[in-house]
Design a protein around this motif. Structure first.
Motif, PDB file in Angstrom:
ATOM      1  N   THR A 233     -62.871  41.461  83.736  1.00 41.92           N
ATOM      2  CA  THR A 233     -63.392  40.247  83.107  1.00 41.92           C
ATOM      3  C   THR A 233     -62.247  39.412  82.538  1.00 41.92           C
ATOM      4  OG1 THR A 233     -65.430  41.403  82.536  1.00 41.92           O
ATOM      5  CG2 THR A 233     -64.978  39.355  81.352  1.00 41.92           C
ATOM      6  N   LYS A 234     -61.348  40.065  81.820  1.00 42.94           N
ATOM      7  CA  LYS A 234     -60.202  39.364  81.237  1.00 42.94           C
ATOM      8  C   LYS A 234     -59.306  38.790  82.340  1.00 42.94           C
ATOM      9  CE  LYS A 234     -58.414  40.126  76.966  1.00 42.94           C
ATOM     10  NZ  LYS A 234     -57.800  40.881  75.903  1.00 42.94           N
ATOM     11  N   LYS A 235     -59.134  39.534  83.407  1.00 41.05           N
ATOM     12  CA  LYS A 235     -58.313  39.061  84.524  1.00 41.05           C
ATOM     13  C   LYS A 235     -58.929  37.810  85.150  1.00 41.05           C
ATOM     14  CE  LYS A 235     -56.418  43.577  85.568  1.00 41.05           C
ATOM     15  NZ  LYS A 235     -56.141  44.612  86.528  1.00 41.05           N
ATOM     16  N   LEU A 236     -60.246  37.814  85.326  1.00 39.50           N
ATOM     17  CA  LEU A 236     -60.919  36.657  85.909  1.00 39.50           C
ATOM     18  C   LEU A 236     -60.864  35.449  84.975  1.00 39.50           C
ATOM     19  CD1 LEU A 236     -63.989  38.377  87.603  1.00 39.50           C
ATOM     20  CD2 LEU A 236     -61.947  37.438  88.710  1.00 39.50           C
ATOM     21  N   ILE A 237     -61.056  35.690  83.682  1.00 39.13           N
ATOM     22  CA  ILE A 237     -60.976  34.595  82.706  1.00 39.13           C
ATOM     23  C   ILE A 237     -59.580  33.980  82.707  1.00 39.13           C
ATOM     24  CG2 ILE A 237     -60.976  34.082  80.218  1.00 39.13           C
ATOM     25  CD1 ILE A 237     -63.342  36.098  80.003  1.00 39.13           C
ATOM     26  N   TYR A 238     -58.551  34.829  82.680  1.00 40.20           N
ATOM     27  CA  TYR A 238     -57.181  34.316  82.687  1.00 40.20           C
ATOM     28  C   TYR A 238     -56.844  33.637  84.015  1.00 40.20           C
ATOM     29  CZ  TYR A 238     -55.366  35.474  78.149  1.00 40.20           C
ATOM     30  OH  TYR A 238     -55.123  35.471  76.803  1.00 40.20           O
ATOM     31  N   SER A 239     -57.434  34.093  85.091  1.00 43.70           N
ATOM     32  CA  SER A 239     -57.217  33.431  86.381  1.00 43.70           C
ATOM     33  C   SER A 239     -57.798  32.021  86.362  1.00 43.70           C
ATOM     34  CB  SER A 239     -57.841  34.242  87.518  1.00 43.70           C
ATOM     35  OG  SER A 239     -57.195  35.476  87.647  1.00 43.70           O
ATOM     36  N   LEU A 240     -59.007  31.883  85.819  1.00 43.37           N
ATOM     37  CA  LEU A 240     -59.635  30.559  85.733  1.00 43.37           C
ATOM     38  C   LEU A 240     -58.884  29.631  84.777  1.00 43.37           C
ATOM     39  CD1 LEU A 240     -63.413  31.540  85.734  1.00 43.37           C
ATOM     40  CD2 LEU A 240     -62.141  30.366  87.544  1.00 43.37           C
TER      41      LEU A 240
END
Length: 173
Positions: A111-118
């Protein structure tokens, strides 16, 4: 046979240190993104859409500062001045691969990886709009500086943002 190979790979991966896991995942992510970009995204509708939208946004930014612009697909200019052509190498997709290789390699929740990617994608896109705006002004009013600005803009504009986002990711972990 196949199960044994997968089990063997899992065992080898589990025996790696955290830093080895980080580098392994980062390298695989970067290479995967590079292949995906070069063989699927390059000149795709997504690629062209990002270019067109970045040019339109750069035009809007320049118009806010009372520069009248002329936009035609992937070309932008100050009216009456020489313009620039934004090619697919000028969008953020290549540098985004560099950014996400660290984000996905760093041990964190998906989740954190996806948020930081966005967040990274959005900030890099905004900075690219800023970069295109600068390119348009440089080409129109001080074209002798074009080669220098174009050559070093990635290092000056994108990499500090990437490093700041990486630092933020590490601090919030």
């Amino acid at each position: 046979m196949r199960r044994l190979l997968i089990k063997s790979l899992k065992n080898k991966y589990n025996n790696l240190s955290l830093i080895e896991k980080f580098f392994s995942i980062s390298v695989v992510t970067f290479l995967s993104w590079s292949l995906f970009y070069n063989f699927i995204l390059l000149d795709s509708p997504v690629d062209l859409l990002l270019i067109r939208y970045a040019v339109k946004c750069a035009s809007a930014v320049l118009n806010l500062f009372n520069f009248e612009t002329d936009v035609f697909f992937n070309q932008i200019s100050i009216i009456g001045e020489k313009g620039i052509l934004i090619n697919n190498g000028c969008n953020i997709l290549k540098v985004f691969g560099f950014y996400i290789s660290f984000v996905f390699g760093y041990p964190n929740s998906i989740t954190k990886k996806l948020i930081y990617s966005l967040i990274g994608f959005s900030l890099l896109f905004l900075m690219n709009v800023f970069r295109i705006s600068i390119f348009t002004l440089i080409t129109a009013y001080t074209p002798e500086y074009w080669p220098i600005i174009h050559k070093y803009s990635t290092f000056i504009i994108f990499y500090p943002i990437i490093f700041s986002l990486w630092s933020s990711l590490i601090k919030k972990s």
